[in-house]
Design a protein around this motif. Sequence first.
Motif, PDB file in Angstrom:
ATOM      1  N   VAL A 321      -4.908   7.246  15.451  1.00 51.33           N
ATOM      2  CA  VAL A 321      -5.473   8.520  15.002  1.00 51.33           C
ATOM      3  C   VAL A 321      -5.286   8.715  13.504  1.00 51.33           C
ATOM      4  O   VAL A 321      -6.249   8.774  12.741  1.00 51.33           O
ATOM      5  N   ILE A 322      -4.040   8.819  13.083  1.00 51.02           N
ATOM      6  CA  ILE A 322      -3.769   9.247  11.701  1.00 51.02           C
ATOM      7  C   ILE A 322      -4.249   8.229  10.676  1.00 51.02           C
ATOM      8  O   ILE A 322      -4.928   8.586   9.695  1.00 51.02           O
ATOM      9  N   VAL A 336      -2.908   1.342   3.238  1.00 55.54           N
ATOM     10  CA  VAL A 336      -1.830   1.155   4.208  1.00 55.54           C
ATOM     11  C   VAL A 336      -1.188   2.508   4.502  1.00 55.54           C
ATOM     12  O   VAL A 336      -0.696   3.187   3.593  1.00 55.54           O
ATOM     13  N   ILE A 337      -1.209   2.866   5.770  1.00 51.79           N
ATOM     14  CA  ILE A 337      -0.630   4.130   6.201  1.00 51.79           C
ATOM     15  C   ILE A 337       0.561   3.820   7.096  1.00 51.79           C
ATOM     16  O   ILE A 337       0.443   3.088   8.082  1.00 51.79           O
ATOM     17  N   THR A 338       1.706   4.391   6.768  1.00 49.19           N
ATOM     18  CA  THR A 338       2.929   4.144   7.528  1.00 49.19           C
ATOM     19  C   THR A 338       3.548   5.474   7.955  1.00 49.19           C
ATOM     20  O   THR A 338       3.158   6.551   7.481  1.00 49.19           O
ATOM     21  N   ASN A 341       4.806   7.210   4.798  1.00 45.45           N
ATOM     22  CA  ASN A 341       3.942   7.725   3.721  1.00 45.45           C
ATOM     23  C   ASN A 341       2.745   8.536   4.203  1.00 45.45           C
ATOM     24  O   ASN A 341       1.965   9.031   3.383  1.00 45.45           O
ATOM     25  N   TRP A 342       2.567   8.691   5.494  1.00 46.84           N
ATOM     26  CA  TRP A 342       1.309   9.284   5.961  1.00 46.84           C
ATOM     27  C   TRP A 342       1.126  10.730   5.503  1.00 46.84           C
ATOM     28  O   TRP A 342       0.011  11.142   5.162  1.00 46.84           O
ATOM     29  N   GLN A 343       2.214  11.499   5.466  1.00 46.88           N
ATOM     30  CA  GLN A 343       2.059  12.881   5.033  1.00 46.88           C
ATOM     31  C   GLN A 343       1.711  12.955   3.546  1.00 46.88           C
ATOM     32  O   GLN A 343       0.916  13.803   3.125  1.00 46.88           O
TER      33      GLN A 343
END
Length: 770
Positions: A321-322, A336-338, A341-343
């Motif tokens: 999703v995110i 790259v989303i982890t 770091n996503w917020q």
Amino acid sequence: MKTVIKHNKRILFVITLFICSIVVLLSSFDDHKVPPPSSRDLEQDPPIAVKLTVQKLKEPLGTGENLAVTLTYNPGDIIDGYVDIIVGDSRTTFYDDGKTGGDTEAGDNVFSAFVKEDLEGFTAQMEGFDATLSANKNILDVFEGRVFTKVERKDPLFDKAAFEQFEVIEISRDILRLPPDVDPVPGTLQINPVKGDYGDGSGNPSGFNINKMFTPYNHMGYGPPPPPPPTIDKAKSLFITDLRVVRDPARTFNPCIGAFGSGNPNGAWTFASLIKGITNQGYSGIAPKALVLSWINSWMVDLTINGETVRNRSLRMLSLVISRWIQKARHNGALVITAANWQTEWNLTNEDSLLRYAPFNLKTIVNRQDLRGNFGYGGGTNNSGETRFIWSLMQNTITGAPPCRDSIGAPFVGGPLNGINFDGFNVIFEYGNVQTNCSAIKALGLQWANLSTFNLNTVAGLNGYLAALQAITDLVTVPGANPSRTTNNKSAINQVRSNEIAITNASTVGTDKSPRWQFREFKINGTTKLLQEVVLFDEPQNIFNGADGGAPANVAILANWVNTHSAAIIAQSTTGLVPLTIGTTPFQAGKSNYPSISPQEAPGFWNGTPANPITDDKARFFFSNNTCSGCHSKQTETDFTMADYKGDNTAYNALTTNPVVTVNGPQFKFDISPFLTGRSAIFINPSFFFGDDSTSVIEDPTDNTLTGVFYAKDAAGRLYPGTGIVRKWGFNDLQRRSQDLTNLITSSCNPIFSTSLASVVFFQPLNMAH
């Protein structure tokens, strides 16, 4: 001097006597004394009349009253010697004092009043009811809560001769049980295999028409008669899935088509517009993307709600999703989303882009006026039902190329679940209707009913329908839709719910049984102005369920509570709703991970155990069926979702004349639950048939119609008393909602006092979430 004093005493006595007389006289003009405060919620838990009678007076009273009316209640329901009933938007007081309003005996629980009635209109309407009964071969559609039974009534509803002879006649609650349909539409069964790992449907949507319920009549008297109700089309006025509506390019947006999506990103029915309405930034000061971030973060962290640990589902929430959401909004598949770091990346992303590419696919717009309270005992209402939007999370891609599709899920990789695809994530926005009196609620009902009159197969008809539907939904979705709810961002949103397995954890940890489908519920927090996860309405924690491995001590708590409250549970009373705690023990659920044999099979229900039994079969059924997890599972033979989350931009077909059974190995079902439609299919080797949860295709000749009864065997295997036969429970909830809508627009707030009164005193709110 003594004479003067004696004279003054006489004057004082006369004055005192005069004052006392005035007090007594004034008190006689007082309708009644103000009753002491009561904790009873009369809107959701009203007293229900046992009997309603009317008697035509031989001569009208001097003030014009021409009808004597009585209401009989169960002992203890009314304790003040009178009861105020709001009929239409005016108050009438009924007395049980042995003197007022024609009452003959004080304290016998029979409450009386003289009223002005349009006698010609009343007679005509009652004759219309009998005509409808006859047209339906004397069969009534009787609903107890959600349970559906076809019942024959042998006697007419109206004894005109007795009424004209000034005899007392009863107005039966059966006038509210007349079928809203006298011409069932049969279906032709089609079979389609499931394509790939998700469902498929075919066929063109078509209107389902219900014939007129009442015959028109001429009316003379106090006002215009209630008109015959418009033909109710369930697919247009109750449960709207037509792709021409939920994919309307002017009002919806599909981010799954191409790199930049398709439609109107600011359309009235987009996720973006609805979120902006819920946030109401001009009032709350909260940015819409901040509200969404807070909401989706609920799945990223462990929470404690009413003492229950709600375990995070962060691994698949992040990947499915995110990450895809942010990448699509930034048009950068390499980003790259982890978890770390996503917020940050979310906050760096343009808000309009985040809302534009929100991976939500509108599936259904739903009319739930049937969830309203009873507005007859207070006049105003805090609950006039709901308007709902059902979404599926979609599998988004940067370019819009496959596997971009309108359901989310992916196979597990490695371990015992390797290759198993857990597919499905539905979200429902549930808005409280804003009308606060009978006339306004009825007017809204007429708006919903009139949607059935549009011909969607013409350009003008479709455009007119879309505009009329948006006029209804705008009442609850726009910013500031309910100015009185200042702690709710002045939004009309009641709650947001989720129902998913797509992001399930792979294994059980503690009391968090996984992999499983899961319910969550969210409400606006009055302090933070954000969506906050809260307890599930009328759902206990899983640990108390004897049918799901609950420990004996916990099951005993559940069984004792249900046994103690069985009468209230069966009566749909608020005192039969799941409490937050029992004693000091947290009881209500923070989430529900409900049994899932596979992503397609839902065996769950609620029960005690032989050592700690729920003794009343009916109480067990109603309790279990009132929970989200029970209703979406074995109780109703529903496989998790009432409106299937699967499909490839294909039309729903279960409400048409050509319903399609989707087949996946041993599993088969329609794309809309038989709990809603009243029909399903069974497999009797080697063929499929319309039928119920049995091995017989002939037990119910209406199995192939949308007005018949779908029967599900008791999930706990309870038997009919004195037999070895497992009892069955009947369902067709869209038929119930059709009946309710018809009653609302014809009997409620109408100039015929007696039938409008019946719509109040016999109306028991559902007090259910679904």
